[in-house]
Design an enzyme around this catalytic site. Sequence first.
Site, PDB file in Angstrom:
ATOM      1  N   ARG A 119       0.836  -1.184   0.000  1.00 24.26           N
ATOM      2  CA  ARG A 119       0.000   0.000   0.000  1.00 24.26           C
ATOM      3  C   ARG A 119       0.882   1.250   0.000  1.00 24.26           C
ATOM      4  O   ARG A 119       1.970   1.250   0.607  1.00 24.26           O
ATOM      5  CB  ARG A 119      -0.842  -0.038   1.271  1.00 24.26           C
ATOM      6  CG  ARG A 119      -1.784   1.122   1.480  1.00 24.26           C
ATOM      7  CD  ARG A 119      -2.939   1.075   0.538  1.00 24.26           C
ATOM      8  NE  ARG A 119      -4.075   1.817   1.036  1.00 24.26           N
ATOM      9  CZ  ARG A 119      -5.103   2.138   0.268  1.00 24.26           C
ATOM     10  NH1 ARG A 119      -5.133   1.796  -1.021  1.00 24.26           N
ATOM     11  NH2 ARG A 119      -6.127   2.792   0.754  1.00 24.26           N
ATOM     12  N   THR A 163      -9.704   0.385  -9.346  1.00 26.91           N
ATOM     13  CA  THR A 163      -8.863  -0.654  -8.782  1.00 26.91           C
ATOM     14  C   THR A 163      -8.939  -1.851  -9.705  1.00 26.91           C
ATOM     15  O   THR A 163      -9.840  -1.944 -10.524  1.00 26.91           O
ATOM     16  CB  THR A 163      -9.427  -1.002  -7.387  1.00 26.91           C
ATOM     17  OG1 THR A 163      -9.439   0.183  -6.645  1.00 26.91           O
ATOM     18  CG2 THR A 163      -8.631  -2.058  -6.679  1.00 26.91           C
ATOM     19  N   THR A 191      -4.265  -0.760  -7.130  1.00 22.81           N
ATOM     20  CA  THR A 191      -5.072   0.401  -7.511  1.00 22.81           C
ATOM     21  C   THR A 191      -4.279   1.687  -7.589  1.00 22.81           C
ATOM     22  O   THR A 191      -3.211   1.811  -6.985  1.00 22.81           O
ATOM     23  CB  THR A 191      -6.230   0.594  -6.503  1.00 22.81           C
ATOM     24  OG1 THR A 191      -7.155   1.535  -7.013  1.00 22.81           O
ATOM     25  CG2 THR A 191      -5.736   1.075  -5.161  1.00 22.81           C
ATOM     26  N   ASN A 241      -6.470   4.155  -6.991  1.00 18.34           N
ATOM     27  CA  ASN A 241      -7.674   4.691  -6.358  1.00 18.34           C
ATOM     28  C   ASN A 241      -8.677   5.079  -7.447  1.00 18.34           C
ATOM     29  O   ASN A 241      -9.357   4.217  -7.964  1.00 18.34           O
ATOM     30  CB  ASN A 241      -7.381   5.836  -5.387  1.00 18.34           C
ATOM     31  CG  ASN A 241      -8.578   6.073  -4.458  1.00 18.34           C
ATOM     32  OD1 ASN A 241      -9.434   5.207  -4.333  1.00 18.34           O
ATOM     33  ND2 ASN A 241      -8.653   7.225  -3.824  1.00 18.34           N
ATOM     34  N   ASP A 245      -8.133   8.114   0.636  1.00 16.73           N
ATOM     35  CA  ASP A 245      -8.596   7.004   1.477  1.00 16.73           C
ATOM     36  C   ASP A 245      -8.357   7.269   2.963  1.00 16.73           C
ATOM     37  O   ASP A 245      -8.886   6.564   3.822  1.00 16.73           O
ATOM     38  CB  ASP A 245      -7.915   5.686   1.074  1.00 16.73           C
ATOM     39  CG  ASP A 245      -8.607   5.029  -0.116  1.00 16.73           C
ATOM     40  OD1 ASP A 245      -9.715   5.465  -0.470  1.00 16.73           O
ATOM     41  OD2 ASP A 245      -8.039   4.083  -0.688  1.00 16.73           O
ATOM     42  N   SER A 255      -7.506   0.824   3.569  1.00 17.71           N
ATOM     43  CA  SER A 255      -8.041   0.360   2.289  1.00 17.71           C
ATOM     44  C   SER A 255      -9.222  -0.576   2.521  1.00 17.71           C
ATOM     45  O   SER A 255      -9.377  -1.134   3.599  1.00 17.71           O
ATOM     46  CB  SER A 255      -6.941  -0.402   1.541  1.00 17.71           C
ATOM     47  OG  SER A 255      -7.472  -1.020   0.394  1.00 17.71           O
ATOM     48  N   GLY A 269     -13.912  -1.317  -6.431  1.00 13.34           N
ATOM     49  CA  GLY A 269     -15.181  -0.725  -6.008  1.00 13.34           C
ATOM     50  C   GLY A 269     -15.125  -0.045  -4.657  1.00 13.34           C
ATOM     51  O   GLY A 269     -16.164   0.164  -4.041  1.00 13.34           O
ATOM     52  N   GLY A 270     -13.930   0.304  -4.161  1.00 16.16           N
ATOM     53  CA  GLY A 270     -13.850   0.956  -2.856  1.00 16.16           C
ATOM     54  C   GLY A 270     -14.537   0.078  -1.815  1.00 16.16           C
ATOM     55  O   GLY A 270     -14.335  -1.140  -1.797  1.00 16.16           O
TER      56      GLY A 270
HETATM   57  O1  DON Z   1      -8.067   1.036  -1.205  1.00 18.59           O
HETATM   58  C1  DON Z   1      -9.245   1.306  -1.368  1.00 18.59           C
HETATM   59  O2  DON Z   1     -10.135   0.898  -0.650  1.00 18.59           O
HETATM   60  C2  DON Z   1      -9.635   2.167  -2.548  1.00 18.59           C
HETATM   61  N1  DON Z   1      -8.530   3.010  -2.916  1.00 18.59           N
HETATM   62  C3  DON Z   1     -10.068   1.294  -3.669  1.00 18.59           C
HETATM   63  C4  DON Z   1     -10.513   2.100  -4.835  1.00 18.59           C
HETATM   64  C5  DON Z   1     -11.319   1.352  -5.799  1.00 18.59           C
HETATM   65  O3  DON Z   1     -11.603   0.186  -5.645  1.00 18.59           O
HETATM   66  C6  DON Z   1     -11.812   2.150  -6.924  1.00 18.59           C
HETATM   67  N2  DON Z   1     -12.540   1.353  -7.841  1.00 18.59           N
HETATM   68  N3  DON Z   1     -13.663   1.485  -8.142  1.00 18.59           N
END
Ligand code: DON
Length: 604
Positions: A130, A414, A432, A434, A456, A485, A507-508
């Site tokens: 990370r 991501t 990712t 982000n 984040d 994350s 997908g965050g």
């Molecule tokens: O680490 C995380 O949780 C976010 N930066 C992930 C971002 C992400 O999945 C964006 N995609 N849609």
Amino acid sequence: MNQVRTWFAVRSSHFWLGLLVVAACTPSVSTTSDNSSALPPREAAVFPAGWRYTSGRTAAFAEHGMVASNSPLASEAGVEILRAGGNAVDAAVAVGFAMAVTYPEAGNIGGGGYMIVRFADGRTAALDYREMAAGAAFRDMYLDSAGNLTKMGLVGRAASGVPGAVAGLTAALAKYGTMSLDKVMAPAIRLASEGFIVDSALARSVQEKDSLIRRFAGANIFLPGGKSLAPGSRFVQPDLAQTLRRIAREGASGFYHGPVAEMIAAEMRRDCPQGVGERQRASHGCGIITTRDLAAYQPAWREPLTTTYRGYTLLSMPPSSSGGITVGESLNILEAYSALPRFGTAEYFHVVASAFQLAFTDRNSKLGDPAFVNVPIAQLTSKDYARRLQQTIALDRHTPTEQVANYAREGTETTNYAVVDSHGNAVETTTTLNSLYGSGVLIRGAGFFMNDEMDDFASAPGKANQFGLIQGEQNAIAPGKRMLSAMSPTIVLDQRGNVLLALGGRGGPRIITIVTQVILNVLDNRMNLADAMSAPRIHHQALPDTLRYERDGVEDATLERLKAMGYAMKAQGNIEGSLTAIMRVRGGYNGVIDPRSAGAAIGY
Ligand code: DON
């Protein structure tokens, strides 16, 4: 041996391209008969009549090894390495570097990620690469003079954490790979220097982010002559090829020291208004990463977070990701029910959403980088704690988030890839920048995008970030700290300890809930992998206190019943997230790309 693959794409233009390629050059051998000895037979999934993804889709099948990623060319790169005798780690590193070339919206060397490894002999590993906040970062760096949160943590030079991808991929190879770095990077270098044909997915993605890319140096590369890359054209990236060659030659120091590091630091200093003080740099959009920050970056080897669910074992990512804990806590809460209600009923969505709500309430307030804050991992993953939480879920009523048992008030992109090899080793990686194309800043001369991972962090604890996550002090910004994350690369072992599933995605915060739902679909709802990935999904993240669902994926009567239980319901086209997954089946592996995204599962 035939190379077999299945292409899935959500947009019709991808769909046609996919069809052409499959028809033109790949005999498709597939199966959905996954009644491996450790699993009861699968049942035909029943989806609502209007649901856009049909059940019974075929999955790619391969006997020996499989790679599933969002980039067909990167999956091919992985299979090339497997066929040459590389193990799953060799192939995963090849995929990671190839995606930095062919999937620039999220594949990267300017970002970071996580990797879970499970060897056939039982050894496991978790690698945290990370990004980290630069040395000059501080808690309120994105607040303006009036104390309001600026957008500088999302777009532009100030938005980046110190990238971890190159350190991570090279560390994984050095520890567990069997091939040299230049061998596994050869496909990526070839794709960058000789170029590849732009498919409609890449063309569309660049077009969608045209205005972000246009603001920085990527315009020359991705918008030649002011127009976005044309489908069917050959895309060559000489600067990126040179950066990759340097890494292949020198290892991680080819990125973190010398010319590439100098180029990153120079880009950070560019275009900063005169007279901006050190403490005001970020809130004015000026970059803060220095060559010293780059030289100091180290990935962290961790023990995989190990949890169980109804006799299956999950290997997932501990903090700095919240993924493993939050998936594990959700499943522990659900395991307290002797059996789940039938898939698709209001009762099913209610218990699943309530488990997410409770697990996210803990996630948002209690998790952060373990190098900086205490994280109560043992409590959050304990079965007793989960049982106590489960007992607070009312039978037929939604509990507002502010009243849930563990509530504590607190003052999109991501990509994922999974690899299994012929020895039974498995690697599951999520990485990712982000947002799509990260901060939008392309490093001149080095040819790659930087991440916007600083968003984040809880840049203003108690205020929402781009994903609507309201997080607390545990995840406040500090120099050298990793931002929390939601990435949830997960390997599931069956009762005999063999790899059953490797999955993860983008997908965050939705990553957590959709990974959990696909696991439930396979383990509880007895779907085959293709159906498990196509099934309609829901999402709840405690705050906002809304139950999101995929339009046409929930029957009208079920919707009415959920509303009557007190849920604020919100329809979405797709829950904004997508997965890639591999599952062991009789005689080999199935690989499936989420129908909500593009990519290819390729095996041999
Ligand atoms: O680490 C995380 O949780 C976010 N930066 C992930 C971002 C992400 O999945 C964006 N995609 N849609």
